[in-house]
Motif scaffolding. Sequence first.
Motif, PDB file in Angstrom:
ATOM      1  N   SER A 138       0.950  -1.338  -0.054  1.00  0.00           N
ATOM      2  CA  SER A 138       0.087   0.023   0.044  1.00  0.00           C
ATOM      3  C   SER A 138       0.713   1.094   0.089  1.00  0.00           C
ATOM      4  O   SER A 138       2.004   1.328   0.715  1.00  0.00           O
ATOM      5  N   THR A 478     -12.401  10.070  -4.731  1.00  0.00           N
ATOM      6  CA  THR A 478     -11.115   9.925  -4.949  1.00  0.00           C
ATOM      7  C   THR A 478     -10.675  10.924  -6.219  1.00  0.00           C
ATOM      8  O   THR A 478     -11.357  10.897  -7.392  1.00  0.00           O
ATOM      9  N   LEU A 500     -12.299   3.665   5.595  1.00  0.00           N
ATOM     10  CA  LEU A 500     -12.355   3.021   4.315  1.00  0.00           C
ATOM     11  C   LEU A 500     -13.884   2.727   4.287  1.00  0.00           C
ATOM     12  O   LEU A 500     -14.461   2.271   5.184  1.00  0.00           O
ATOM     13  N   GLY A 504     -13.502  -0.862   0.205  1.00  0.00           N
ATOM     14  CA  GLY A 504     -11.873  -0.744   0.442  1.00  0.00           C
ATOM     15  C   GLY A 504     -11.118   0.498   0.160  1.00  0.00           C
ATOM     16  O   GLY A 504     -10.123   0.604   0.190  1.00  0.00           O
ATOM     17  N   LYS A 505     -12.145   1.573  -0.348  1.00  0.00           N
ATOM     18  CA  LYS A 505     -11.599   2.615  -0.902  1.00  0.00           C
ATOM     19  C   LYS A 505     -11.512   3.835   0.526  1.00  0.00           C
ATOM     20  O   LYS A 505     -12.328   3.828   1.093  1.00  0.00           O
ATOM     21  N   PRO A 506     -10.244   4.769   0.389  1.00  0.00           N
ATOM     22  CA  PRO A 506     -10.294   5.704   1.602  1.00  0.00           C
ATOM     23  C   PRO A 506     -11.606   6.503   1.180  1.00  0.00           C
ATOM     24  O   PRO A 506     -11.821   7.025   0.142  1.00  0.00           O
ATOM     25  N   SER A 509      -9.446  10.584  -0.831  1.00  0.00           N
ATOM     26  CA  SER A 509      -7.947  10.406  -1.309  1.00  0.00           C
ATOM     27  C   SER A 509      -7.575  11.356  -2.603  1.00  0.00           C
ATOM     28  O   SER A 509      -8.475  11.792  -3.200  1.00  0.00           O
ATOM     29  N   LEU A 570      -5.380   1.980   6.381  1.00  0.00           N
ATOM     30  CA  LEU A 570      -4.823   2.297   4.952  1.00  0.00           C
ATOM     31  C   LEU A 570      -3.968   1.269   4.431  1.00  0.00           C
ATOM     32  O   LEU A 570      -3.634   1.259   3.204  1.00  0.00           O
ATOM     33  N   VAL A 573      -5.276  -0.759   1.437  1.00  0.00           N
ATOM     34  CA  VAL A 573      -5.467  -0.206   0.372  1.00  0.00           C
ATOM     35  C   VAL A 573      -4.346  -0.487  -0.750  1.00  0.00           C
ATOM     36  O   VAL A 573      -3.165  -0.177  -0.371  1.00  0.00           O
TER      37      VAL A 573
END
Length: 606
Positions: A138, A478, A500, A504-506, A509, A570, A573
């Motif tokens: 990551s 994102t 997240l 599974g995405k921040p 970002s 994180l 990721v």
Amino acid sequence: MNNKQHGFTLITVLILTSMASIVVLNSLRENIVQERMSGNFQKKMNSRLLAEKGVFEEAKLLQQALLNDKTLDIDGLIAATGNASGTGLIGTDATYNASLSKNAAGELEIASLGERYNGDAQSNLVARFGFSPGKAGSPFENAIVGCEGVSLSASGRIDSYDSSLGEYEADKAEAAAVIGTVYKDKDVTLSGASTIWGSVHATGSIIFSGSSPITGSLRANNNITIDSNFTVSTDPLLPEGFPLDTAVGGDVLSAGDVIWKQGKILGVVRANNDLIFPNNSASTILVNKNNEPLDVMYGNTLKAPAGLAEHLKQDGIAYSDAKFKQSPGVELVPYQDPDNFEASKVQCDPIDIESAVNDLTDPTAEDIVVNHSTTTLVVGKPETRVIYELAPKIGQSKIANPGSYTWESWLGEPPATLNYQLATINEQVDQKVLKSGSFTLNNGNLKVTGGDVTLIVSGDFIMTGDSFIDIAVDSSLTLYISGTVSMSADDGAITMKHGLTESGKPVFSIYSGFTGPDGIDISANSDLYAAIYAPKTDVNVVANGGFSGSIRGKTVTASGDGGIHHDMSLANVGGGGTTADAKLVFLGWSYKVPNKSIEEPVESKI
């Protein structure tokens, strides 16, 4: 009388001959049985050795498949490995056939059948392996990464937490933050009053002159200078058992010199080159909390221009004694060599972000300006100002006009509507994205709702004045940006649930492909959560509110009194390029009943 005994000798000889023949035949029969038993044993041993060879050959294919792709899961590994088969050196009738499968316990099994004499002898060997799949690296697994340097002058605490367990709370924080550099010979400078709950790893030197402690270790490829100018930490929540008068809570490990001006160290000191005491400060104290055999080790010389203080001893022996003069062999922090990028163990930009952004951006996309200056946002009450909304479930962006509010002509032209397009991101095809030119929030609102939104910005992203970004629960934003990022909202904020999303995405970002100086400038008085990836440009963060997430930039400069809190979740990721190696653990083997029965040879009868 003599005539009656004629032929007795012949009969006696015949009896003895018969008895001898029986003994010989019995012995011959036993020899034949023994020979057959030996032959069968030899054939069985041949088949077992062939089965073992099959296991070894299949294991070679298994290891090669892992070398080719370290990110394979167990099913992908089985598909990529294939089967091993062949013949032994003793003849073409000596064969092995091995295959790979997953058993009910989730283990890898290599089943190998060894045969000799066209199946007269068979052995079926099964070897079991435990498998831990490789993990994609990551870009956000560390708190702060400045590829070409880090400078910290903040006064807030730098620590870590796990957002999957809840929002950040100071009294539940962890001392696991890592700060470091990537390119060869790049430094980390620590000043100000930030307490660092974690460790510092520099590919160049570490200059520590701050007025707050570091709870972990210092490790550098060049020199480490410790000049901590405080006596008692002002952090009210130091880790349990951490003394208030400590400068460095772990070890000091340098592949060059250690220049130890002042400050108490709880670990040990190791210098491949010189150990230097410039001022002979009485506050220079080493505890050696783990009771290692030597407090200090240095490969070259101990230098103390003003003489060595009396307390700089171990068991009554001064650190200048020859017993301490031995190279500790401090290993180098992995670095990226500009002269040989590909061979480097670590990469500053594993994503190749400039190319990725260039492939995504659209120079013809319309600029978006959300500009308004009437009422401020009041949470929980009807909103009267215009909101620019991004929501993947509605298929396009839109202007949301709450209540009866309509777009007034004095506001100028309304922002353009962005339609979703399909793009390939991180090798994932047909990803829905929005594309714009520059994107400006000037006293404006941006709302993200309904899921994951990816916005491709061909120009700059600007947030100024009384602006707000509102990211709803289970949604994320994102940004892939080719220009600069400037977020300096005076009274604005970014509201969101940290961490997240379920995908599974921040939650928020920023991926910057900008290659000039000062590409990301963030100054916020309120809390901000962001995963920032900008390895080609400088990142400057003034965190007067709390900054949570992770930062990777060409250089990183952080200041402010709000603190920086690394979200350890994180690390899940992907996209970091490097991987943690998959692991195979041998669990044992066993011989099983052959797949087809062996027919016993017919025994001759005497």
